[in-house]
Design an enzyme around this catalytic site. Structure first.
Site, PDB file in Angstrom:
ATOM      1  CB  SER A 176      -0.903   0.012   1.243  1.00  0.00           C
ATOM      2  OG  SER A 176      -1.549   1.266   1.409  1.00  0.00           O
ATOM      3  CE1 TYR A 189      -4.569  -2.304   4.858  1.00  0.00           C
ATOM      4  CE2 TYR A 189      -3.600  -0.117   4.581  1.00  0.00           C
ATOM      5  CZ  TYR A 189      -4.161  -1.259   4.033  1.00  0.00           C
ATOM      6  OH  TYR A 189      -4.305  -1.356   2.672  1.00  0.00           O
TER       7      TYR A 189
END
Length: 285
Positions: A176, A189
Site C-alpha cells: 500500500s 495496517y
C-alpha cells in the site's frame, strides 16, 4: 474451525463489506481485449470476492487464466466474481475461509490442485484495516488480528503453494501507499504493509534460483467495499482520495493491470519490485 494458533477475528458486522451494496459501484470490469498473456495458467487470488481482487480475477480470466477465488465470508460477492470469470470462458473455484489460519491455507491450495492440477500465479491480496486516531485505542486483539490477516496470511499461502510453484511462476503481493507515506489513522495496517514490502523483497531473492518471480503492487486510495464498510472513519470518507495529485480515488480496474503485468511474461526480468498505481503520489521505492 480455526486451529489453536489462530487469533479470534476482530468483530465488525460491516467488514469486509458487500460490493453489491455500494453506491456508486466500483469499476472492476476489464477495460480492453485480452491477448492470452495468461493463457491456460491457474491463478489463486485471495480477497477476490470484491474490490481489487475481483478486478484482478476478471482480468486474469480475460487473459486466459482459470482462477481460484479465495475469500472470507461474502458469499454472494464471491459468486459474482466467479460468474465474471466464467463469462470470460474460464473456470472458477470459490473457497471461503480465513487466510490467517494456516490450516485453511493448506486446505485451499489442496482444493486448487485437486480442481486445476497446478498453480502458476499466487496473488496475495486479502487484507483488513481498522481506523484508530490514537495508538492506545488499538487493542491487542486487533493488532494481532490485522497482522495475522495481512502478513501471516501471505506467509501461510506461500508456504502452502510453494511445493506446487514451478519455474516461471509468479507471486504478486498487495502492499500500500501507506507503507511509504504513513497513515495516522491506520497505524497497525500501515505497519503490516511495511512488512509485506520487506517480505516481497526478501522472498524474491529467496526464490530467484527457482525461477519464481515475486513482486508487489502498492495502491493508493481505491474505491472498494473495505473503506466505506468500516475501514475508514466517516470524516476521511467525505474526502476520500481527494488529496492525491489526480484529485480522486482510483478504481479497481485501474489497479488490476499492474497485477497482470507482474504475473505475465511481460515482467520476466522483474522481481522484488513494487508498482505504484496511486493517483500520482511520489514515493521512494
Amino acid at each position: 474451525m480455526p486451529d489453536q494458533h489462530t487469533i479470534d477475528r476482530v468483530h465488525e458486522d460491516t467488514l469486509p463489506g458487500e460490493e453489491r451494496s455500494l453506491d456508486p459501484k466500483p469499476q472492476w470490469q476489464p477495460r480492453y481485449r485480452g491477448s492470452d498473456r495468461l493463457k491456460d495458467k491457474v491463478a489463486i487470488v485471495t480477497g477476490a470476492d470484491s474490490g481489487i481482487g475481483r478486478a484482478v480475477a476478471a482480468l486474469y480470466a480475460r487473459e486466459g487464466a482459470d482462477v481460484a477465488i479465495v475469500y472470507l465470508n461474502e458469499h454472494q460477492d464471491a459468486e459474482d466474481t466467479a460468474e465474471a470469470v466464467r463469462a470470460e470462458g474460464r473456470r472458477a473455484l470459490t473457497i471461503a475461509g480465513d487466510v490467517g489460519d494456516k490450516a485453511f491455507c493448506e486446505d485451499a491450495v489442496a482444493k486448487v490442485i485437486a480442481e486445476f492440477g497446478r498453480i502458476d500465479v499466487l496473488v496475495n491480496n486479502a487484507g483488513e484495516q481498522h481506523p484508530d486516531k490514537d495508538i492506545t485505542d488499538i487493542t491487542e486483539q486487533q493488532l494481532r488480528r490485522t497482522f495475522q490477516t495481512n502478513i501471516f496470511g501471505m506467509f501461510f499461502m506461500v508456504q502452502a503453494a510453494s511445493p506446487h510453484l514451478k519455474e516461471g511462476a509468479a507471486i504478486v503481493n498487495c502492499t500500500s501507499v501507506t507503507m511509504y507515506q504513513g497513515e495516522p489513522e491506520l497505524l497497525d495496517y500501515s505497519s503490516t504493509k511495511g512488512a509485506i514490502t520487506a517480505f516481497t523483497r526478501s522472498l524474491s531473492m529467496n526464490l530467484a534460483e527457482k525461477g519464481i518471480r515475486v513482486n508487489a503492487v502498492a495502491p493508493g486510495p481505491i474505491w472498494t467495499p473495505l473503506n466505506p464498510s468500516g475501514g475508514a472513519s466517516p470524516k476521511k470518507l467525505e474526502h476520500f482520495g481527494e488529496d492525491v495529485p489526480m484529485g480522486r480515488p482510483g478504481q479497481p480496474n485501474e489497479v488490476a493491470p499492474a497485477f497482470l503485468f507482474l504475473a505475465c511474461e511481460d515482467a520476466s526480468y522483474m522481481s522484488g519490485q513494487v508498482l505504484h498505481p496511486n493517483g500520482g503520489t511520489i514515493v521512494n521505492g
